[in-house]
Design a protein around this motif. Structure first.
Motif, PDB file in Angstrom:
ATOM      1  N   TYR A 195      -7.428   1.662  -0.894  1.00  0.00           N
ATOM      2  CA  TYR A 195      -6.273   2.530  -1.103  1.00  0.00           C
ATOM      3  C   TYR A 195      -6.448   3.887  -0.436  1.00  0.00           C
ATOM      4  O   TYR A 195      -5.498   4.488   0.031  1.00  0.00           O
ATOM      5  CB  TYR A 195      -6.012   2.731  -2.599  1.00  0.00           C
ATOM      6  CG  TYR A 195      -4.783   3.555  -2.835  1.00  0.00           C
ATOM      7  CD1 TYR A 195      -3.541   3.076  -2.426  1.00  0.00           C
ATOM      8  CD2 TYR A 195      -4.848   4.827  -3.379  1.00  0.00           C
ATOM      9  CE1 TYR A 195      -2.401   3.829  -2.575  1.00  0.00           C
ATOM     10  CE2 TYR A 195      -3.703   5.596  -3.534  1.00  0.00           C
ATOM     11  CZ  TYR A 195      -2.485   5.084  -3.132  1.00  0.00           C
ATOM     12  OH  TYR A 195      -1.351   5.827  -3.269  1.00  0.00           O
ATOM     13  N   SER A 196      -7.685   4.361  -0.408  1.00  0.00           N
ATOM     14  CA  SER A 196      -7.947   5.721   0.048  1.00  0.00           C
ATOM     15  C   SER A 196      -7.433   5.963   1.457  1.00  0.00           C
ATOM     16  O   SER A 196      -7.506   5.106   2.331  1.00  0.00           O
ATOM     17  CB  SER A 196      -9.443   5.997   0.001  1.00  0.00           C
ATOM     18  OG  SER A 196      -9.693   7.276   0.532  1.00  0.00           O
ATOM     19  N   TYR A 197      -6.907   7.176   1.669  1.00  0.00           N
ATOM     20  CA  TYR A 197      -6.387   7.552   2.978  1.00  0.00           C
ATOM     21  C   TYR A 197      -7.460   8.218   3.825  1.00  0.00           C
ATOM     22  O   TYR A 197      -7.214   8.610   4.943  1.00  0.00           O
ATOM     23  CB  TYR A 197      -5.196   8.494   2.816  1.00  0.00           C
ATOM     24  CG  TYR A 197      -3.924   7.776   2.453  1.00  0.00           C
ATOM     25  CD1 TYR A 197      -2.902   7.628   3.382  1.00  0.00           C
ATOM     26  CD2 TYR A 197      -3.749   7.246   1.182  1.00  0.00           C
ATOM     27  CE1 TYR A 197      -1.734   6.972   3.052  1.00  0.00           C
ATOM     28  CE2 TYR A 197      -2.584   6.581   0.851  1.00  0.00           C
ATOM     29  CZ  TYR A 197      -1.571   6.450   1.790  1.00  0.00           C
ATOM     30  OH  TYR A 197      -0.413   5.790   1.462  1.00  0.00           O
ATOM     31  N   ARG A 198      -8.666   8.378   3.257  1.00  0.00           N
ATOM     32  CA  ARG A 198      -9.747   8.977   4.035  1.00  0.00           C
ATOM     33  C   ARG A 198     -10.212   7.966   5.061  1.00  0.00           C
ATOM     34  O   ARG A 198     -10.456   6.806   4.729  1.00  0.00           O
ATOM     35  CB  ARG A 198     -10.908   9.345   3.106  1.00  0.00           C
ATOM     36  CG  ARG A 198     -10.774  10.742   2.551  1.00  0.00           C
ATOM     37  CD  ARG A 198     -11.894  11.002   1.586  1.00  0.00           C
ATOM     38  NE  ARG A 198     -11.605  10.438   0.273  1.00  0.00           N
ATOM     39  CZ  ARG A 198     -12.520  10.214  -0.652  1.00  0.00           C
ATOM     40  NH1 ARG A 198     -13.782  10.444  -0.405  1.00  0.00           N
ATOM     41  NH2 ARG A 198     -12.180   9.727  -1.830  1.00  0.00           N
ATOM     42  N   ALA A 249      -0.206   6.373  -6.736  1.00  0.00           N
ATOM     43  CA  ALA A 249      -1.538   6.846  -7.117  1.00  0.00           C
ATOM     44  C   ALA A 249      -2.383   5.651  -7.533  1.00  0.00           C
ATOM     45  O   ALA A 249      -1.846   4.605  -7.914  1.00  0.00           O
ATOM     46  CB  ALA A 249      -1.455   7.853  -8.252  1.00  0.00           C
ATOM     47  N   PHE A 250      -3.679   5.827  -7.422  1.00  0.00           N
ATOM     48  CA  PHE A 250      -4.602   4.765  -7.805  1.00  0.00           C
ATOM     49  C   PHE A 250      -5.614   5.359  -8.768  1.00  0.00           C
ATOM     50  O   PHE A 250      -6.096   6.464  -8.572  1.00  0.00           O
ATOM     51  CB  PHE A 250      -5.316   4.209  -6.567  1.00  0.00           C
ATOM     52  CG  PHE A 250      -6.281   3.098  -6.870  1.00  0.00           C
ATOM     53  CD1 PHE A 250      -5.862   1.783  -6.868  1.00  0.00           C
ATOM     54  CD2 PHE A 250      -7.610   3.371  -7.161  1.00  0.00           C
ATOM     55  CE1 PHE A 250      -6.748   0.755  -7.155  1.00  0.00           C
ATOM     56  CE2 PHE A 250      -8.501   2.345  -7.454  1.00  0.00           C
ATOM     57  CZ  PHE A 250      -8.062   1.038  -7.447  1.00  0.00           C
ATOM     58  N   SER A 288     -14.060  -0.980  -4.237  1.00  0.00           N
ATOM     59  CA  SER A 288     -13.585  -1.333  -2.893  1.00  0.00           C
ATOM     60  C   SER A 288     -12.065  -1.309  -2.836  1.00  0.00           C
ATOM     61  O   SER A 288     -11.483  -1.005  -1.792  1.00  0.00           O
ATOM     62  CB  SER A 288     -14.146  -2.684  -2.428  1.00  0.00           C
ATOM     63  OG  SER A 288     -13.931  -3.655  -3.396  1.00  0.00           O
ATOM     64  N   HIS A 331       0.816  -1.209   0.000  1.00  0.00           N
ATOM     65  CA  HIS A 331       0.000   0.000   0.000  1.00  0.00           C
ATOM     66  C   HIS A 331       0.853   1.265   0.000  1.00  0.00           C
ATOM     67  O   HIS A 331       0.627   2.184  -0.779  1.00  0.00           O
ATOM     68  CB  HIS A 331      -0.896  -0.044   1.245  1.00  0.00           C
ATOM     69  CG  HIS A 331      -1.907   1.035   1.310  1.00  0.00           C
ATOM     70  ND1 HIS A 331      -1.610   2.285   1.794  1.00  0.00           N
ATOM     71  CD2 HIS A 331      -3.210   1.076   0.942  1.00  0.00           C
ATOM     72  CE1 HIS A 331      -2.692   3.034   1.729  1.00  0.00           C
ATOM     73  NE2 HIS A 331      -3.681   2.326   1.218  1.00  0.00           N
ATOM     74  N   GLY A 377     -10.407   0.946  -4.404  1.00  0.00           N
ATOM     75  CA  GLY A 377     -10.223   2.385  -4.216  1.00  0.00           C
ATOM     76  C   GLY A 377     -10.387   2.754  -2.749  1.00  0.00           C
ATOM     77  O   GLY A 377      -9.597   3.522  -2.202  1.00  0.00           O
ATOM     78  N   ASP A 378     -11.396   2.183  -2.128  1.00  0.00           N
ATOM     79  CA  ASP A 378     -11.607   2.443  -0.694  1.00  0.00           C
ATOM     80  C   ASP A 378     -10.432   1.933   0.124  1.00  0.00           C
ATOM     81  O   ASP A 378      -9.982   2.568   1.070  1.00  0.00           O
ATOM     82  CB  ASP A 378     -12.892   1.755  -0.215  1.00  0.00           C
ATOM     83  CG  ASP A 378     -14.119   2.381  -0.844  1.00  0.00           C
ATOM     84  OD1 ASP A 378     -14.000   3.512  -1.358  1.00  0.00           O
ATOM     85  OD2 ASP A 378     -15.186   1.742  -0.836  1.00  0.00           O
TER      86      ASP A 378
END
Lengths: 489, 159
Positions: free
Chosen positions: A475-478, A427-428, A470, A422, A472-473
């Motif tokens: 990977y996401s840092y949010r 970038a994704f 999912s 990760h 994307g989720d």
């Protein structure tokens, strides 16, 4: 080692050879223009040029000094323009020793020093120093004084590798297999197929006619024989090439670094700091996969690009598929423990894969049907082959998330499996066109750093849209996107 | 990745793109006129000219009237505390996540056309990729740039 040192005088020869190679066009050009009328001038000019080259070679050797001082490698060089280059010890990423044939005869080595900076050349290159001196320089320049390094050999070919360090060495048998299944065999097969199809075309003509055609037939047979011979030679060259390149391939893990030694003639020692590895992958080419063999490679950030090197760094040229896990376990436990199965693509992705694999052939088919309809069967075979390839591409594509590690598997011709952490992903990306939207499919792309500062991108197409989302989720840092099951940092 | 980013880029971007496109299309029309002159002068077949005119007309419609509008409508961005989220693409919709800690540097740039509308473009670079937000209001652009560079200043020493 604070006093300035010069390279081994053999560096003069290397300088001279290199400048001669650069001047060769000038010499040829001069020969072509002046040889007829002013041959004497050509000789004079040539001699003058040679003298200048020798003089500059000697001078640049004389001017080139290096020393280690105040935690820095300090190099001073330049004949007309004096240059100084200071490289701080803790900026040095890797120190590679390369010994060409000439180097090895004189027990010398070339030291390449690389920093994280991007660029196609090594940051500093000492063309010829004594092998022992090269080893010493390497251990002295290693980050953090006192760190034990692999005290590699000072004797030619006498590898003294400490037993407690995980080590993998290629066997001759494996090396031979690597050679026979290297890329060149594909060319050979293709050429064989082509010649056989041609051969069939020639046979009927031959049978009907008499002596004259017998001679032609002999000519053709001779040509085919010759062609086969050439291909055989190419293949043998391929084997030889692989064996020379990867002969004595040894990889050793020492603390947080990997050492690779390879090459039969030109001996290369590479150092790969583990923390610069961005991804580790397994490649199974079309020829090797059925035999159960694979190549293990890594994407390493920064560093220079050697001539004839691929983008990826080969960690082991050939091994059995089932040995890979043990290999990673020993050398890079972070990338081992690959147990979970890959999540495949949805069924409805198959038709898109088949379509992409074959649509360019439709044009070829149309053209063949129009111009040479008697060859249409060849197009049909080709279509069948590509349909099969498309099916394989569909079947092999997939992904897997294990904690903070994403693995992607896909196939263009050979099958590639890449494992990326990760934190290594820069970038994704999710891509979707109209047709995909209708089918609820999407494609993804992950970018990582690769050699000489460029990016490397891994794509997986026609995934279930839900899966891409999912991922994307994942990977996401949010924080609100934290998926249950993926461990938090 | 399920929801698109919320912010649209500046509305004036459409005008700026139209002007840029008009400049290129003008070149096409000049070539077309030149072709017609050659046809008259050297008695060449007329279809060459008409094809060129057709291409020019289609380009005019596509690049000046159709695409800028569509492109603007698709272009979205959103800046979160931890990442930047971008969407673009007319036929192929691309959504990209760029984590703040991966951002290496942020550039803003402004050509003469963008300047006329007080717009600027922002380029975000990581070690492996670059991403451009093509047209933001000057103050939004510089604010975004400062914001990103502030957030991106998180230290992490793995390369």
């Amino acid at each position: 080692m604070s006093e300035a040192k010069r390279l081994h005088p053999a560096a003069i020869i290397f300088n001279f050879i290199r400048s001669l190679r650069e001047a060769i066009f000038l010499i040829i050009f001069g020969y072509l223009t002046f040889s007829d009328t002013y041959f004497l001038y050509f000789i004079l000019g040539g001699v003058a040029l040679l003298l200048v080259l020798i003089a500059t070679s000697v001078l640049s050797w004389y001017r080139f000094t290096y020393r280690v001082e105040e935690e820095e490698l300090r190099i001073e060089y330049g004949v007309l323009v004096r240059k100084k280059r200071y490289i701080s010890k803790n900026r040095i990423q890797s120190i590679d020793l390369t010994s060409g044939v000439l180097h090895r005869l004189l027990k010398l080595t070339k030291v390449n020093i690389e920093t994280a900076g991007s660029g196609t050349d090594a940051e500093a290159s000492l063309k010829a120093v004594k092998l022992a001196e090269g080893e010493r320089l390497r251990s002295e320049l290693k980050k953090g004084a006192g760190q034990e390094t692999v005290e590699a050999q000072t004797e030619e070919d006498e590898e003294v590798v400490p037993q407690d360090q995980p080590t993998f060495k290629i066997t001759f048998k494996r090396l031979f297999i690597a050679g026979t299944t290297s890329g060149s065999i594909g060319v050979v097969f293709a050429a064989f197929a082509f010649f056989f199809s041609q051969f069939e075309q020639f046979i009927p003509d031959e049978v009907y006619d008499t002596t004259m055609n017998w001679v032609i037939g002999l000519g053709i047979a001779l040509m085919i024989g010759l062609a086969i011979l050439v291909l055989l030679v190419l293949w043998l060259l391929g084997i030889a090439g692989t064996m020379i390149k990867y002969g004595n391939f040894t990889i050793v893990r020492n603390k947080d670094e990997l050492f690779i030694t390879r090459g039969l003639l030109e001996k290369k020692q590479l150092t790969i700091p583990l923390n610069r590895i961005q991804a580790v992958g397994v490649q199974e080419s079309l020829i090797r996969q059925p035999l159960g063999f694979a190549t293990v490679f890594a994407e390493v950030a920064g560093g220079s690009m050697d001539k004839g090197e691929d983008f990826s760094t080969v960690l082991f040229p050939i091994m059995k598929k089932e040995e890979v896990e043990g290999f990673l376990q020993e050398l890079m436990p972070d990338y081992a423990d690959q147990e979970e199965p890959f999540k495949p693509l949805p069924k409805r992705a198959l038709k898109i894969y088949l379509g992409y694999a074959t649509w360019p052939l439709l044009f070829v088919g149309a053209a063949v049907l129009y111009f040479i309809p008697q060859f249409f069967w060849a197009v049909l075979i080709l279509i069948a082959v590509f349909l099969f390839l498309g099916y394989l591409q569909y079947k092999d594509a997939g992904f897997r998330v294990e904690g903070k590690r994403l693995s992607i598997r896909h196939r263009t011709f050979g099958r590639m499996t890449v494992n990326i952490y990760h934190r290594r992903m820069q970038a994704f990306e999710k891509k979707q066109h109209k047709l995909q939207k209708l089918q609820r499919l999407a494609s993804m792309k992950v970018s990582i750093i690769s050699k000489f500062g460029a990016g490397k991108h891994y794509k997986l197409t026609q995934l279930e849209e839900e899966d891409v989302d999912s991922l994307g989720d994942w990977y996401s840092y949010r924080k609100e996107n934290e998926v249950p099951g993926s461990s938090a940092e | 990745m399920r929801q698109p980013p919320v912010n649209t880029i500046a509305r004036d971007a459409i005008k700026a793109w139209k002007i840029t496109a008009a400049l290129y299309v003008a070149i096409l029309w000049l070539i077309t006129i030149g072709l017609f002159w050659l046809i008259v002068e050297f008695d060449l077949p007329g279809w060459i000219g008409w094809t060129a005119a057709g291409i020019s007309a289609v380009s005019t419609y596509l690049f000046i009237f159709l695409l800028p509008e569509l492109r603007w409508r698709r272009w979205r961005y959103e800046v979160f505390e931890q990442e930047i989220y971008i969407q673009h693409g007319i036929l192929i919709v691309t959504r990209t996540i760029v984590p703040m800690i991966r951002v290496q540097h942020v550039d803003t740039s402004q050509g003469p056309i963008l300047k006329r509308f007080q717009l600027a473009s922002v380029t975000i670079s990581t070690a492996a990729t670059t991403h451009e937000i093509p047209a933001l209001l000057e103050e939004d652009a510089s604010e975004l740039r400062d914001h990103i560079s502030r957030l991106a200043r998180v230290d992490e020493d793995d390369v």
